[in-house]
Enzyme design. Structure first.
Site, mmCIF file in Angstrom:
data_model
loop_
_atom_site.group_PDB
_atom_site.id
_atom_site.type_symbol
_atom_site.label_atom_id
_atom_site.label_comp_id
_atom_site.label_asym_id
_atom_site.label_seq_id
_atom_site.Cartn_x
_atom_site.Cartn_y
_atom_site.Cartn_z
ATOM 1 N N HIS A 1 -46.728 -1.569 18.385
ATOM 2 C CA HIS A 1 -46.577 -2.638 17.440
ATOM 3 C C HIS A 1 -46.461 -3.937 17.935
ATOM 4 C CE1 HIS A 1 -42.726 -1.250 17.834
ATOM 5 N NE2 HIS A 1 -42.510 -2.722 17.474
ATOM 6 N N SER B 1 -40.045 0.350 23.448
ATOM 7 C CA SER B 1 -39.798 1.102 22.361
ATOM 8 C C SER B 1 -41.105 1.919 21.865
ATOM 9 C CB SER B 1 -39.582 -0.123 21.222
ATOM 10 O OG SER B 1 -40.661 -0.828 20.981
ATOM 11 N N CYS C 1 -34.306 -4.778 12.659
ATOM 12 C CA CYS C 1 -34.076 -6.340 12.975
ATOM 13 C C CYS C 1 -33.275 -7.408 12.068
ATOM 14 C CB CYS C 1 -35.502 -6.728 13.344
ATOM 15 S SG CYS C 1 -36.360 -5.935 14.739
ATOM 16 N N GLU D 1 -35.253 -2.468 24.630
ATOM 17 C CA GLU D 1 -35.148 -2.727 23.339
ATOM 18 C C GLU D 1 -34.378 -3.906 22.646
ATOM 19 O OE1 GLU D 1 -36.704 -3.223 20.608
ATOM 20 O OE2 GLU D 1 -37.301 -0.879 20.084
ATOM 21 N N LYS E 1 -38.983 -12.372 20.663
ATOM 22 C CA LYS E 1 -38.004 -11.207 21.187
ATOM 23 C C LYS E 1 -38.673 -9.991 21.560
ATOM 24 C CE LYS E 1 -36.899 -9.611 16.701
ATOM 25 N NZ LYS E 1 -37.665 -8.193 16.813
ATOM 26 N N ASP F 1 -39.368 -11.216 11.718
ATOM 27 C CA ASP F 1 -40.377 -10.476 11.826
ATOM 28 C C ASP F 1 -41.474 -10.125 10.549
ATOM 29 O OD1 ASP F 1 -38.945 -10.445 13.977
ATOM 30 O OD2 ASP F 1 -38.721 -8.321 14.169
ATOM 31 N N HIS G 1 -43.904 -7.514 21.980
ATOM 32 C CA HIS G 1 -43.934 -6.595 23.142
ATOM 33 C C HIS G 1 -44.965 -7.036 23.971
ATOM 34 C CE1 HIS G 1 -40.814 -4.878 20.958
ATOM 35 N NE2 HIS G 1 -41.275 -4.395 19.957
ATOM 36 N N ALA H 1 -37.349 -5.411 9.671
ATOM 37 C CA ALA H 1 -37.020 -4.620 8.667
ATOM 38 C C ALA H 1 -35.554 -4.547 8.502
ATOM 39 C CB ALA H 1 -37.414 -3.339 9.121
ATOM 40 N N ASP I 1 -41.230 -10.270 16.681
ATOM 41 C CA ASP I 1 -41.378 -9.040 17.873
ATOM 42 C C ASP I 1 -42.577 -9.241 18.735
ATOM 43 O OD1 ASP I 1 -39.761 -6.770 18.230
ATOM 44 O OD2 ASP I 1 -41.208 -5.520 17.345
HETATM 45 C C1 VGL Z 1 -38.661 -3.859 14.270
HETATM 46 C C2 VGL Z 1 -38.922 -1.485 14.674
HETATM 47 C C3 VGL Z 1 -39.247 -1.784 15.706
HETATM 48 C C4 VGL Z 1 -38.263 -4.640 13.203
HETATM 49 C C5 VGL Z 1 -39.164 -3.862 15.502
HETATM 50 O O1 VGL Z 1 -38.615 -5.654 13.380
HETATM 51 O O2 VGL Z 1 -37.271 -4.093 12.383
HETATM 52 N N1 VGL Z 1 -38.412 -2.253 13.658
HETATM 53 N N2 VGL Z 1 -39.426 -3.161 16.189
HETATM 54 ZN ZN ZN Z 2 -40.637 -3.589 18.026
#
Ligand code: VGL
Ligand code: ZN
Length: 194
Positions: A76, A65, A140, A108, A101, A15, A59, A136, A57
């Site tokens: 995001h 989420s 993830c 989620e 993903k 990510d 979405h 992060a 990510d």
């Molecule tokens: C993530 C918060 C929401 C990540 C993804 O990639 O860690 N964190 N969606």
């Molecule tokens: Zn996300």
């Protein structure tokens, strides 16, 4: 800790997308700092002809989420938006395998394995050892690492190529402790034997 990039190894970059970098919609503090080390890992894996995966990510606009739909995050990484693009400074090779993903609006999915083909593709390539970094640490990266361990991969956490959100102070540190406790091996660039 000395570690080899064996011929059953792959790099998994989690990510590294515009929205998770300062300036994006859900910025990870110092998220940009993972880019240079990841480019160095990419270089090493390319030299050895080993596969490189990049999760993203991805979405839909009404994803669960997002705060508006019951989640905890601002919108995001919406499919096909600028924020969902990989950061332009990340030097992904053309043959990078991209894993999208969290595409189901009602689920989620923090792990790169959840609802994706990642495990199947890795198995089809005979991969046994994963080197995992990106964003992060406390979401993830953590969930991807824990799934990798459960699935039986030798799982190497790239300590110099991860950053966390830290919604609560210390979350990232806790996440690292948990990953290591469950069997991940923490390394830095210098630990790789060329
Ligand atoms: C993530 C918060 C929401 C990540 C993804 O990639 O860690 N964190 N969606
Ligand atoms: Zn996300």
């Amino acid at each position: 800790m000395k570690i080899y990039i064996t011929n059953k190894s792959a790099l998994v970059i989690v990510d590294v997308q515009n929205d998770f970098i300062p300036g994006g919609a859900l910025p990870v503090p110092d998220g940009d700092k993972v880019i240079d080390p990841l480019n160095q890992y990419i270089q090493l894996f390319r030299q050895q002809g080993r596969p490189i995966f990049a999760t993203r990510d991805w979405h839909p606009p009404n994803h669960i989420s997002f705060k508006e739909y019951g989640g905890i995050w601002p919108p995001h990484c919406i499919q096909n938006s600028w924020g969902a693009e990989f950061h332009p400074n990340l030097k992904l090779p053309k043959d990078t395998i991209i894993i999208s993903k969290a595409t189901d609006p009602n689920k989620e999915a923090y792990s790169g394995f959840q609802g994706t083909e990642l495990d199947d593709i890795l198995k089809s390539k005979g991969i046994k050892r994963l080197f995992i970094g990106g964003l992060a640490t406390d979401y993830c990266v953590k969930n991807t690492v824990l799934d990798a361990l459960e699935l039986g991969y030798e799982t190497i956490l790239l300590l110099d190529a991860i950053k966390g959100v830290d919604v609560n102070k210390g979350d990232s540190e806790k996440a690292i402790d948990e990953m290591i406790k469950k069997g991940a091996i923490g390394i830095k660039l210098d630990d790789i034997v060329e």
